[in-house]
Design a protein around this motif. Structure first.
Motif, PDB file in Angstrom:
ATOM      1  N   HIS A 177       0.811  -1.215   0.000  1.00 57.81           N
ATOM      2  CA  HIS A 177       0.000   0.000   0.000  1.00 57.81           C
ATOM      3  C   HIS A 177       0.852   1.276   0.000  1.00 57.81           C
ATOM      4  N   SER A 178       2.030   1.226   0.610  1.00 59.63           N
ATOM      5  CA  SER A 178       2.885   2.416   0.562  1.00 59.63           C
ATOM      6  C   SER A 178       3.481   2.607  -0.840  1.00 59.63           C
ATOM      7  N   LEU A 179       3.898   1.498  -1.487  1.00 66.62           N
ATOM      8  CA  LEU A 179       4.399   1.583  -2.860  1.00 66.62           C
ATOM      9  C   LEU A 179       3.289   2.010  -3.824  1.00 66.62           C
ATOM     10  N   LYS A 180       2.089   1.503  -3.567  1.00 64.06           N
ATOM     11  CA  LYS A 180       0.948   1.855  -4.410  1.00 64.06           C
ATOM     12  C   LYS A 180       0.627   3.346  -4.299  1.00 64.06           C
ATOM     13  N   ALA A 181       0.649   3.869  -3.063  1.00 65.86           N
ATOM     14  CA  ALA A 181       0.373   5.293  -2.850  1.00 65.86           C
ATOM     15  C   ALA A 181       1.434   6.159  -3.504  1.00 65.86           C
ATOM     16  N   ASN A 182       2.697   5.717  -3.414  1.00 69.25           N
ATOM     17  CA  ASN A 182       3.791   6.509  -3.974  1.00 69.25           C
ATOM     18  C   ASN A 182       3.785   6.482  -5.498  1.00 69.25           C
ATOM     19  N   TRP A 183       3.429   5.331  -6.076  1.00 68.91           N
ATOM     20  CA  TRP A 183       3.444   5.166  -7.523  1.00 68.91           C
ATOM     21  C   TRP A 183       2.243   5.869  -8.176  1.00 68.91           C
ATOM     22  N   LEU A 184       1.048   5.604  -7.624  1.00 65.72           N
ATOM     23  CA  LEU A 184      -0.166   6.089  -8.280  1.00 65.72           C
ATOM     24  C   LEU A 184      -0.475   7.555  -7.975  1.00 65.72           C
ATOM     25  N   LYS A 185      -0.076   8.006  -6.779  1.00 64.42           N
ATOM     26  CA  LYS A 185      -0.304   9.404  -6.366  1.00 64.42           C
ATOM     27  C   LYS A 185      -1.763   9.818  -6.562  1.00 64.42           C
ATOM     28  N   GLY A 186      -2.672   8.972  -6.033  1.00 64.63           N
ATOM     29  CA  GLY A 186      -4.092   9.301  -6.074  1.00 64.63           C
ATOM     30  C   GLY A 186      -4.830   8.823  -7.309  1.00 64.63           C
ATOM     31  N   LYS A 187      -4.120   8.323  -8.341  1.00 64.73           N
ATOM     32  CA  LYS A 187      -4.768   7.840  -9.558  1.00 64.73           C
ATOM     33  C   LYS A 187      -5.349   6.446  -9.341  1.00 64.73           C
ATOM     34  N   GLN A 188      -6.244   6.040 -10.234  1.00 61.22           N
ATOM     35  CA  GLN A 188      -6.854   4.714 -10.156  1.00 61.22           C
ATOM     36  C   GLN A 188      -5.821   3.652 -10.521  1.00 61.22           C
ATOM     37  N   SER A 189      -5.742   2.583  -9.726  1.00 61.64           N
ATOM     38  CA  SER A 189      -4.791   1.510 -10.018  1.00 61.64           C
ATOM     39  C   SER A 189      -5.298   0.651 -11.169  1.00 61.64           C
ATOM     40  N   THR A 190      -4.380  -0.099 -11.800  1.00 65.01           N
ATOM     41  CA  THR A 190      -4.723  -1.002 -12.899  1.00 65.01           C
ATOM     42  C   THR A 190      -4.226  -2.403 -12.566  1.00 65.01           C
ATOM     43  N   THR A 191      -4.619  -3.372 -13.376  1.00 62.79           N
ATOM     44  CA  THR A 191      -4.194  -4.761 -13.169  1.00 62.79           C
ATOM     45  C   THR A 191      -2.672  -4.887 -13.230  1.00 62.79           C
ATOM     46  N   SER A 192      -2.061  -4.250 -14.225  1.00 63.43           N
ATOM     47  CA  SER A 192      -0.599  -4.347 -14.381  1.00 63.43           C
ATOM     48  C   SER A 192       0.137  -3.670 -13.234  1.00 63.43           C
ATOM     49  N   PHE A 251     -10.528   3.447   9.626  1.00 63.69           N
ATOM     50  CA  PHE A 251     -10.619   4.672   8.821  1.00 63.69           C
ATOM     51  C   PHE A 251     -11.856   5.489   9.186  1.00 63.69           C
ATOM     52  N   ARG A 252     -12.937   4.785   9.529  1.00 62.24           N
ATOM     53  CA  ARG A 252     -14.157   5.493   9.922  1.00 62.24           C
ATOM     54  C   ARG A 252     -13.934   6.260  11.223  1.00 62.24           C
ATOM     55  N   ILE A 253     -13.250   5.617  12.169  1.00 58.28           N
ATOM     56  CA  ILE A 253     -12.949   6.264  13.444  1.00 58.28           C
ATOM     57  C   ILE A 253     -12.044   7.475  13.230  1.00 58.28           C
ATOM     58  N   MET A 254     -11.090   7.327  12.281  1.00 62.55           N
ATOM     59  CA  MET A 254     -10.149   8.411  11.989  1.00 62.55           C
ATOM     60  C   MET A 254     -10.765   9.499  11.105  1.00 62.55           C
ATOM     61  N   GLY A 255     -11.981   9.253  10.602  1.00 62.34           N
ATOM     62  CA  GLY A 255     -12.628  10.222   9.735  1.00 62.34           C
ATOM     63  C   GLY A 255     -12.055  10.256   8.334  1.00 62.34           C
ATOM     64  N   LEU A 256     -11.414   9.148   7.908  1.00 63.87           N
ATOM     65  CA  LEU A 256     -10.761   9.103   6.595  1.00 63.87           C
ATOM     66  C   LEU A 256     -11.441   8.134   5.634  1.00 63.87           C
ATOM     67  N   ASN A 257     -12.635   7.656   5.992  1.00 60.81           N
ATOM     68  CA  ASN A 257     -13.274   6.607   5.198  1.00 60.81           C
ATOM     69  C   ASN A 257     -13.534   7.016   3.755  1.00 60.81           C
ATOM     70  N   LYS A 258     -14.108   8.187   3.532  1.00 60.95           N
ATOM     71  CA  LYS A 258     -14.439   8.627   2.167  1.00 60.95           C
ATOM     72  C   LYS A 258     -13.183   8.823   1.330  1.00 60.95           C
ATOM     73  N   ILE A 259     -12.158   9.444   1.932  1.00 66.54           N
ATOM     74  CA  ILE A 259     -10.899   9.661   1.209  1.00 66.54           C
ATOM     75  C   ILE A 259     -10.267   8.325   0.849  1.00 66.54           C
ATOM     76  N   HIS A 260     -10.318   7.389   1.793  1.00 64.59           N
ATOM     77  CA  HIS A 260      -9.735   6.054   1.590  1.00 64.59           C
ATOM     78  C   HIS A 260     -10.350   5.345   0.396  1.00 64.59           C
ATOM     79  N   TYR A 261     -11.670   5.323   0.290  1.00 67.30           N
ATOM     80  CA  TYR A 261     -12.344   4.607  -0.802  1.00 67.30           C
ATOM     81  C   TYR A 261     -12.152   5.295  -2.142  1.00 67.30           C
ATOM     82  N   LYS A 262     -12.053   6.618  -2.146  1.00 64.90           N
ATOM     83  CA  LYS A 262     -11.808   7.332  -3.405  1.00 64.90           C
ATOM     84  C   LYS A 262     -10.433   6.984  -3.982  1.00 64.90           C
ATOM     85  N   LYS A 263      -9.459   6.761  -3.094  1.00 63.44           N
ATOM     86  CA  LYS A 263      -8.104   6.418  -3.537  1.00 63.44           C
ATOM     87  C   LYS A 263      -8.058   5.041  -4.163  1.00 63.44           C
ATOM     88  N   ARG A 264      -8.953   4.178  -3.797  1.00 66.50           N
ATOM     89  CA  ARG A 264      -8.893   2.793  -4.242  1.00 66.50           C
ATOM     90  C   ARG A 264      -9.884   2.541  -5.375  1.00 66.50           C
TER      91      ARG A 264
END
Length: 312
Positions: free
Chosen positions: A88-103, A299-312
């Protein structure tokens, strides 16, 4: 780079994955015991999984089904924490908020797997030895071991076989990074299909089913190498003496694969697959279900649920 790698979100994924995997493995641990016996003990007949479990209980007692539970759980907890965090850290660094792909999921999964293998292989070597210690083997060539615990196993292996023995099976393990990489690729891909662009939480049934499908495909594709990995970690084989470490590893893997096919045919490479599929598919399905629920709740407790799902 550091801000994308060291984040609370990656930590939540890592802790959720570790907790989910530990709980799931504990529930289905006896199935893993049956699978490992069939892989390592060549003279044990590949009966049905219930028959193998009943045989172990009859010969060694009920506690034998959970022999080596603690070191396995420690290794699994560390391994999944490292894998989920790296993924997840590599994914966040690589995609920078963009939608991930199969590759991208596959490549990131392979990278996370390599890091995980190099860091946690010594733990898996030790837990394989401890889990098989005291077992009634059909193969008389297997030498009994006497480890009093995790630390003692580490010390005895280092004294008797050298530090390098703690990384036995590293090469097939590096090849086997395809297993979790394929698993995560399929899981993330199916998740995107189910959501169809709508950021929402997966239901328990959805998480369980796509986790099961993802693990089943990954396990069948990579199972022969998993068998060789178990044999190498157990440490009781005649190792090639080539000067080149890589060449030696390749020849050892080839030799073990060829010998198994000669003795038992192609199906010998899949000995214990039934037990492995039962254990690994059910464990992975339950793990992903718990992982999704724990992460979502956090994430819900931290108040980050909506942001979390948008990233994925």
């Amino acid at each position: 780079m550091s801000s994308a790698v060291f984040t609370y979100e990656s930590l939540v994924h890592a802790v959720s994955g570790a907790m989910g995997s530990v709980t799931a493995m504990t529930v289905f641990f006896p199935l893993d015991t049956a699978r490992l016996r069939l892989q390592v003990d060549e003279h044990r007949k590949a009966k049905s999984t219930p028959a193998i479990l009943a045989e172990i209980v009859k010969e060694e007692g009920l506690q034998a089904l959970y022999r080596g539970w603690f070191p396995v759980i420690c290794s699994l907890c560390c391994s999944n924490f490292v894998y989920f965090y790296c993924f997840h850290s590599l994914k966040a660094n690589w995609l920078k908020g963009k939608q991930s792909t199969t590759s991208s999921d596959l490549i990131i999964g392979i990278a996370a797997g390599v890091v995980n293998v190099l860091v946690t292989t010594p733990l898996w070597v030790v837990n394989t030895r401890l889990k098989l210690q005291g077992s009634n083997f059909r193969n008389e060539d297997i030498r009994p071991t006497n480890y009093s615990g995790i630390l003692d196993a580490f010390m005895q292996i280092i004294r008797g076989e050298g530090v390098g023995a703690l990384w036995n099976g590293t090469f097939p393990s590096l090849l086997l990074v395809l297993n979790p990489a394929i698993q995560f690729m399929i899981y993330e891909g199916l998740k995107r299909q189910l959501r169809r662009g709508v950021p929402r939480e997966l239901s328990s049934v959805e998480a369980f089913m796509i986790g099961a499908v993802a693990k089943m495909v990954a396990t069948v594709v990579t199972y022969p190498l998993q068998t060789i990995q178990s044999i190498l970690r157990f440490g009781q084989f005649n190792e090639s003496m080539d000067k080149s470490r890589l060449l030696s590893s390749l020849r050892t893997i080839k030799c073990l694969l060829v010998n198994r096919v000669r003795k038992y045919g192609i199906l010998g490479l899949f000995k214990g697959l039934e037990a492995k599929l039962l254990q690994t598919v059910l464990t992975a399905a339950l793990m992903f279900l718990l992982y999704e629920k724990i992460a979502s709740c956090t994430f819900r407790i931290m108040g980050l649920n909506k942001i979390h799902y948008k990233k994925r």
